[in-house]
Every structure is written in C-alpha cells, then in structure tokens.
Scaffold this motif. Sequence first.
Motif, mmCIF file in Angstrom:
data_model
loop_
_atom_site.group_PDB
_atom_site.id
_atom_site.type_symbol
_atom_site.label_atom_id
_atom_site.label_comp_id
_atom_site.label_asym_id
_atom_site.label_seq_id
_atom_site.Cartn_x
_atom_site.Cartn_y
_atom_site.Cartn_z
ATOM 1 N N PHE A 142 25.914 22.986 17.366
ATOM 2 C CA PHE A 142 27.211 22.635 16.784
ATOM 3 C C PHE A 142 28.230 22.459 17.898
ATOM 4 O O PHE A 142 28.340 23.285 18.788
ATOM 5 C CB PHE A 142 27.638 23.761 15.838
ATOM 6 N N ALA A 143 28.955 21.349 17.860
ATOM 7 C CA ALA A 143 29.936 21.101 18.914
ATOM 8 C C ALA A 143 31.146 20.400 18.325
ATOM 9 O O ALA A 143 31.067 19.721 17.298
ATOM 10 C CB ALA A 143 29.315 20.227 20.011
ATOM 11 N N SER A 144 32.282 20.557 18.988
ATOM 12 C CA SER A 144 33.498 19.847 18.573
ATOM 13 C C SER A 144 34.393 19.662 19.784
ATOM 14 O O SER A 144 34.262 20.358 20.787
ATOM 15 C CB SER A 144 34.238 20.624 17.473
ATOM 16 N N VAL A 145 35.291 18.682 19.680
ATOM 17 C CA VAL A 145 36.270 18.439 20.737
ATOM 18 C C VAL A 145 37.585 18.050 20.062
ATOM 19 O O VAL A 145 37.596 17.396 19.009
ATOM 20 C CB VAL A 145 35.789 17.322 21.698
ATOM 21 N N ALA A 146 38.691 18.493 20.636
ATOM 22 C CA ALA A 146 39.997 18.212 20.037
ATOM 23 C C ALA A 146 40.929 17.613 21.090
ATOM 24 O O ALA A 146 40.912 18.001 22.253
ATOM 25 C CB ALA A 146 40.603 19.490 19.458
ATOM 26 N N ARG A 147 41.702 16.633 20.688
ATOM 27 C CA ARG A 147 42.679 15.970 21.568
ATOM 28 C C ARG A 147 43.920 15.627 20.735
ATOM 29 O O ARG A 147 43.918 15.719 19.510
ATOM 30 C CB ARG A 147 42.098 14.672 22.168
ATOM 31 N N THR A 148 44.955 15.205 21.416
ATOM 32 C CA THR A 148 46.141 14.691 20.719
ATOM 33 C C THR A 148 46.391 13.261 21.172
ATOM 34 O O THR A 148 45.976 12.847 22.260
ATOM 35 C CB THR A 148 47.401 15.528 21.035
ATOM 36 N N THR A 149 47.029 12.490 20.310
ATOM 37 C CA THR A 149 47.401 11.124 20.650
ATOM 38 C C THR A 149 48.746 10.816 20.004
ATOM 39 O O THR A 149 49.189 11.524 19.091
ATOM 40 C CB THR A 149 46.331 10.107 20.186
ATOM 41 N N GLU A 150 49.384 9.758 20.457
ATOM 42 C CA GLU A 150 50.700 9.407 19.957
ATOM 43 C C GLU A 150 50.624 8.110 19.144
ATOM 44 O O GLU A 150 49.880 7.190 19.513
ATOM 45 C CB GLU A 150 51.655 9.225 21.148
ATOM 46 N N VAL A 151 51.348 8.046 18.062
ATOM 47 C CA VAL A 151 51.378 6.831 17.246
ATOM 48 C C VAL A 151 52.097 5.717 18.011
ATOM 49 O O VAL A 151 53.199 5.903 18.531
ATOM 50 C CB VAL A 151 52.100 7.080 15.903
#
Length: 201
Positions: free
Chosen positions: A186-195
């Motif tokens: 099980f793996a996950s990755v999180a990031r943020t981005t701008e509209v």
Amino acid sequence: KGDDLKLTGTAQGDPNEVKVWIFGKNKQMLDQSATVEDDGSFEYELKGAQTKDLSAGQYFVVIQHPMMNGDFDIDYDKTNYPPTENWINGTPGSGFTAVKLGGLQASDAANALIKALDSPNIDDTYVKLTFVVEEPQILIDPIGDVPAGSTFTISGTTNLAVGDTLNVEVTSAAFTPTEKGEGSGFASVARTTEVKAGDGA
C-alpha cells in the motif's frame, strides 16, 4: 461559494453613492450602498465568508442611481413596516404605493423593484444583472493505465477561483490483506497545486 464577488461600474452625474439590491433563493440583501469615487467608479464586494452562506442558484442584482435630485426616490422602508417584511416605499409626494418584497421569489422581488423605479414620478434609474452561486466542484480528466515507474500528469477543471490551493493525494488501489510480517504494497503520495486560469477563464 466561498469566493469573493465584486460588482463594479461607473455612475455618471457625480452622485455620492449608488444602492445595491440583491435577490436570491431565500435571501434578500436590501439597502446596501456603494460609494462613488471622484472618477465615477464604484465597487460593492461580497466577501467569501458571505458567499459561502448563500444558497446555490441564480441571484438578481439591481443597482440604483439617484439621478438629478440626488435622492433615492425608492428606498427600503424601515420606519412604517416591520423590517423583516422588506417593504419599499417612495419619497413623500411621489404618489408611490408601498410594496412588500419579503416573501417574493427572487425574480419577482427584483421585478417589483424595477417596476417601482419605472414609476412616472420617480427619476431614479438603474441597471440590472445576474450572477450564479455554484457548489464547489472538481472534475479530474481521465488518466487510464500507466506503466509502473512512469511519470504522468493529473489534470482537470474546477469552478474554484484562480489562485486557490488544491490538495492532491494519490493512493494505491492494491491494498489487500497480508500476513503479519509481510509488506502490504500500500502506498500513497500527497502534493498541493494551484488553480490556474484555463481557456474558459
């Protein structure tokens, strides 16, 4: 919902202010004023905290100009009628009969105000416009299958404002029960981005 909204324009004839009337689903914002600057420009703003509380749907706006006499000849009547019923009335001598806006559907209330402003003894003028409040939504473009270890782009569209930050989390769909000592895969990755602004603004 939750975005700032600005109504801007130019009022000729050097009035001190214009009146802003907004009618929407179960909501009437009456007797709002916007100061007119020396160059004739005015601005009325609803902050995000205010639009967040508005019901989704179409809103009708009437911006009232006092014209030559400098007086608003149709005004919100807080004196003769209960404020909760939202009555409008004409200035003394106008011959205008008071009208109750409270309880009317948004379009009917806006039309009642416009009809009052169109009365023969009322010199005020107006402009009318509409805007729509929408529930926030995010649509992700189809990605399909991609080879393990390859780079791919997650894109989509939203009605959120340009500059808003989105949190993006990608989670493995290969989560299955395992023995106590085994890795889960099980793996996950999180990031943020701008509209960003798109082709449709």
